[in-house]
Structures are given as structure tokens and as C-alpha cells.
Scaffold this motif. Structure first.
Motif, PDB file in Angstrom:
ATOM      1  N   SER A  23       0.824  -1.216   0.000  1.00  0.00           N
ATOM      2  CA  SER A  23       0.000   0.000   0.000  1.00  0.00           C
ATOM      3  C   SER A  23       0.856   1.264   0.000  1.00  0.00           C
ATOM      4  N   ILE A  24       1.968   1.240   0.715  1.00  0.00           N
ATOM      5  CA  ILE A  24       2.882   2.388   0.694  1.00  0.00           C
ATOM      6  C   ILE A  24       3.355   2.638  -0.741  1.00  0.00           C
ATOM      7  N   GLU A  25       3.638   1.565  -1.460  1.00  0.00           N
ATOM      8  CA  GLU A  25       4.036   1.700  -2.868  1.00  0.00           C
ATOM      9  C   GLU A  25       2.888   2.252  -3.704  1.00  0.00           C
ATOM     10  N   TYR A  26       1.669   1.766  -3.454  1.00  0.00           N
ATOM     11  CA  TYR A  26       0.507   2.272  -4.206  1.00  0.00           C
ATOM     12  C   TYR A  26       0.347   3.786  -4.000  1.00  0.00           C
ATOM     13  N   PHE A  27       0.453   4.223  -2.754  1.00  0.00           N
ATOM     14  CA  PHE A  27       0.298   5.646  -2.453  1.00  0.00           C
ATOM     15  C   PHE A  27       1.315   6.475  -3.230  1.00  0.00           C
ATOM     16  N   GLU A  28       2.544   6.033  -3.208  1.00  0.00           N
ATOM     17  CA  GLU A  28       3.596   6.785  -3.882  1.00  0.00           C
ATOM     18  C   GLU A  28       3.406   6.778  -5.395  1.00  0.00           C
ATOM     19  N   GLU A  29       2.992   5.638  -5.940  1.00  0.00           N
ATOM     20  CA  GLU A  29       2.734   5.551  -7.386  1.00  0.00           C
ATOM     21  C   GLU A  29       1.621   6.498  -7.815  1.00  0.00           C
ATOM     22  N   ALA A  30       0.649   6.699  -6.927  1.00  0.00           N
ATOM     23  CA  ALA A  30      -0.503   7.545  -7.254  1.00  0.00           C
ATOM     24  C   ALA A  30      -0.266   9.014  -6.931  1.00  0.00           C
ATOM     25  N   GLY A  31       0.940   9.352  -6.497  1.00  0.00           N
ATOM     26  CA  GLY A  31       1.278  10.751  -6.259  1.00  0.00           C
ATOM     27  C   GLY A  31       0.987  11.253  -4.857  1.00  0.00           C
ATOM     28  N   PHE A  32       0.749  10.339  -3.918  1.00  0.00           N
ATOM     29  CA  PHE A  32       0.554  10.731  -2.525  1.00  0.00           C
ATOM     30  C   PHE A  32       1.918  10.778  -1.822  1.00  0.00           C
ATOM     31  N   LYS A  33       2.045  11.675  -0.856  1.00  0.00           N
ATOM     32  CA  LYS A  33       3.266  11.774  -0.068  1.00  0.00           C
ATOM     33  C   LYS A  33       3.045  11.129   1.295  1.00  0.00           C
ATOM     34  N   ILE A  34       3.938  10.238   1.700  1.00  0.00           N
ATOM     35  CA  ILE A  34       3.819   9.595   3.010  1.00  0.00           C
ATOM     36  C   ILE A  34       4.279  10.583   4.081  1.00  0.00           C
ATOM     37  N   PHE A  46      -7.410  -7.793  18.096  1.00  0.00           N
ATOM     38  CA  PHE A  46      -6.171  -8.389  17.616  1.00  0.00           C
ATOM     39  C   PHE A  46      -4.921  -7.805  18.270  1.00  0.00           C
ATOM     40  N   SER A  47      -4.968  -6.560  18.683  1.00  0.00           N
ATOM     41  CA  SER A  47      -3.820  -6.024  19.415  1.00  0.00           C
ATOM     42  C   SER A  47      -3.700  -6.686  20.780  1.00  0.00           C
ATOM     43  N   SER A  48      -4.847  -7.066  21.380  1.00  0.00           N
ATOM     44  CA  SER A  48      -4.807  -7.767  22.665  1.00  0.00           C
ATOM     45  C   SER A  48      -4.204  -9.162  22.530  1.00  0.00           C
ATOM     46  N   MET A  49      -4.189  -9.680  21.297  1.00  0.00           N
ATOM     47  CA  MET A  49      -3.609 -10.986  21.019  1.00  0.00           C
ATOM     48  C   MET A  49      -2.129 -10.881  20.620  1.00  0.00           C
ATOM     49  N   GLY A  50      -1.600  -9.667  20.652  1.00  0.00           N
ATOM     50  CA  GLY A  50      -0.186  -9.473  20.363  1.00  0.00           C
ATOM     51  C   GLY A  50       0.147  -9.047  18.948  1.00  0.00           C
ATOM     52  N   PHE A  51      -0.872  -8.835  18.097  1.00  0.00           N
ATOM     53  CA  PHE A  51      -0.627  -8.407  16.734  1.00  0.00           C
ATOM     54  C   PHE A  51      -0.209  -6.930  16.729  1.00  0.00           C
ATOM     55  N   LYS A  52       0.836  -6.598  15.957  1.00  0.00           N
ATOM     56  CA  LYS A  52       1.238  -5.206  15.815  1.00  0.00           C
ATOM     57  C   LYS A  52       0.378  -4.532  14.745  1.00  0.00           C
ATOM     58  N   ILE A  53       0.011  -3.292  15.034  1.00  0.00           N
ATOM     59  CA  ILE A  53      -0.817  -2.516  14.115  1.00  0.00           C
ATOM     60  C   ILE A  53       0.065  -1.543  13.351  1.00  0.00           C
ATOM     61  N   MET A  54      -0.033  -1.574  12.031  1.00  0.00           N
ATOM     62  CA  MET A  54       0.725  -0.671  11.178  1.00  0.00           C
ATOM     63  C   MET A  54      -0.159   0.488  10.736  1.00  0.00           C
ATOM     64  N   PHE A  55       0.445   1.657  10.603  1.00  0.00           N
ATOM     65  CA  PHE A  55      -0.335   2.858  10.336  1.00  0.00           C
ATOM     66  C   PHE A  55       0.469   3.825   9.469  1.00  0.00           C
ATOM     67  N   ALA A  56      -0.229   4.455   8.525  1.00  0.00           N
ATOM     68  CA  ALA A  56       0.416   5.468   7.678  1.00  0.00           C
ATOM     69  C   ALA A  56      -0.573   6.577   7.362  1.00  0.00           C
ATOM     70  N   ILE A  57      -0.027   7.773   7.166  1.00  0.00           N
ATOM     71  CA  ILE A  57      -0.799   8.909   6.678  1.00  0.00           C
ATOM     72  C   ILE A  57      -0.214   9.309   5.321  1.00  0.00           C
ATOM     73  N   ALA A  58      -1.054   9.314   4.303  1.00  0.00           N
ATOM     74  CA  ALA A  58      -0.625   9.672   2.945  1.00  0.00           C
ATOM     75  C   ALA A  58      -1.357  10.942   2.518  1.00  0.00           C
ATOM     76  N   ARG A  59      -0.609  11.922   2.103  1.00  0.00           N
ATOM     77  CA  ARG A  59      -1.189  13.225   1.715  1.00  0.00           C
ATOM     78  C   ARG A  59      -1.323  13.337   0.196  1.00  0.00           C
ATOM     79  N   TYR A  60      -2.474  13.860  -0.230  1.00  0.00           N
ATOM     80  CA  TYR A  60      -2.736  14.091  -1.647  1.00  0.00           C
ATOM     81  C   TYR A  60      -2.312  15.528  -1.969  1.00  0.00           C
ATOM     82  N   ASN A  61      -1.164  15.682  -2.587  1.00  0.00           N
ATOM     83  CA  ASN A  61      -0.612  17.023  -2.875  1.00  0.00           C
ATOM     84  C   ASN A  61      -1.081  17.542  -4.228  1.00  0.00           C
TER      85      ASN A  61
END
Length: 217
Positions: free
Chosen positions: A167-178, A202-217
Motif C-alpha cells: 500500500s505504501i508503494e501504491y500511495f507513492e505511485e498515485a502521487g501521494f506523499k507519506i 487483535f492487538s490484545s492478542m499481540g498483533f502489531k498494528i501498522m499505520f500510515a498517513i498519505a497526503r494528496y498534494n
């Protein structure tokens, strides 16, 4: 998982003043729906409504739209929103829940109508032949650009690392800035997080949550 049909769900939704079952009729007119010029934040796949109910109550000066395709799911979001506002004896004025297929999202909103999108634990579609169904795929990002304001953000959370990296790659390909990225949200310096039902479990089960903010410039 297949949902059991609930014949009572549609009548309950249709009788609720903040549920919208014909969103295409309001394309370009969502300011009129809310009767103000406040920013509109959009949650794609609102599930059972914990996130949108908490967030909308916390930020009464913003408008919130949550979209879900299944009556059997969004009916619980409707109840969650009602419950949250009823506790404080307040009317639900800044929330609309939409029953619709996100595949047709650009038929529902017009240019510059949306100020932020939330993608909380959307389906990762891990098989390569299904990747285009991902809500972060460039195919969808191009649709979002048709109604996102310039400078607006997409806030994205998942517990699937492959989906996150792609998804990080998709954002960058589409012109979004992370603007922000973390592979362990709950142990990061980010303080504005609102938990979803899925996230809590799922966090209570030990799963790590990943998060990103992508800006549409």
C-alpha cells in the motif's frame, strides 16, 4: 465469513434519519445534507461503528460519513452511533451512514467534497490476482482523487505487513506523499489513534498494528 440475513435490518436502517441508502442522489450536495460547511471525513468500511461513533462525538465540528455494503453490518454501526450520542442527550447531526458498494465510490462524491479518508483494516486480498480489489490499490486511489481536496490525507491501518508495504508503494505511485509511518502504532509517538473493534481484539492478542498517513498534494 458469510453473514446471516437479518430481514429486520433494512427497515430499521430506512427509518433512521442519518442512514443514506441512495448516496448517488447526493453527489455534490453533501454540504446540504449536513447543513454546514464543515470538513467531511469519510470512513470506507465502517464495520460495526466503534471508530466513527467515537470520532464523530470527539470532533463535533467535523462531518463524518461511514460506508458499508451489508445491511447486517451497518445496522450495528447505526445503533453504536445512536448509543454514543444518546448518553449525552445529543442529536446525531454530524454523521451519515451509507449503505453502498465502495467500488462505485466516485459516483457518490464530487470534486473537493472530502477532506480525509480513513481505511481501517480493509480486506488485504493477499492473492496477486485479487490485488486490484484492495482499497489502497492505485485503481481506487485514482477514484479518491476525483473527490479529495488537495492537501487532504488518507489514514490507513492494518495488521497485515505485506498489505501495508504494498500500500505504501501504491500511495507513492498515485502521487501521494507519506507523511507518517509506523509498524507498531500502539508503541509509537502517534497520540490521535481511535481503536476499532478489530484493532482492540487483535492487538490484545499481540498483533502489531501498522499505520500510515498519505497526503494528496
Amino acid at each position: 465469513m458469510r453473514l446471516r440475513h437479518k430481514p429486520w435490518a433494512r427497515p430499521e436502517l430506512e427509518s433512521c434519519r442519518f442512514v443514506v441508502t441512495n448516496p448517488k442522489n447526493f453527489k455534490g450536495r453533501w454540504k446540504d445534507v449536513f447543513k454546514n460547511n464543515n470538513d467531511i471525513y469519510l470512513e470506507l468500511g465502517c464495520g460495526r461503528g466503534r471508530f466513527i461513533s467515537e470520532h464523530a462525538f470527539k470532533e463535533l465540528n467535523k462531518n463524518f460519513i461511514g460506508i458499508e455494503i451489508k445491511d447486517e453490518v451497518i445496522v450495528y454501526a447505526k445503533r453504536k452511533v445512536e448509543e454514543k450520542f444518546k448518553k449525552e442527550n445529543m442529536e446525531v447531526n454530524n454523521v451519515r451512514l451509507v449503505v453502498a458498494d465502495i467500488a462505485y465510490i466516485n459516483d457518490m462524491f464530487d470534486k473537493d467534497e472530502i477532506s480525509r479518508i480513513y481505511l481501517n483494516f480493509s480486506t488485504p486480498w493477499p492473492k496477486k490476482r485479487h490485488n486490484k480489489r484492495r482499497l489502497t490499490h492505485t485503481r481506487f486511489l485514482e477514484k479518491y482523487k476525483s473527490f479529495l481536496k488537495r492537501g487532504s490525507e488518507i489514514w490507513f491501518k492494518t495488521d497485515d505487513e505485506d498489505f501495508f508495504n504494498d500500500s505504501i508503494e501504491y500511495f507513492e505511485e498515485a502521487g501521494f506523499k507519506i507523511e507518517y509511518i509506523t509498524y507498531d502504532l500502539h508503541n509509537s509517538d502517534f497520540k490521535e489513534n481511535i481503536m476499532t473493534e478489530y484493532e482492540t481484539k487483535f492487538s490484545s492478542m499481540g498483533f502489531k498494528i501498522m499505520f500510515a498517513i498519505a497526503r494528496y498534494n
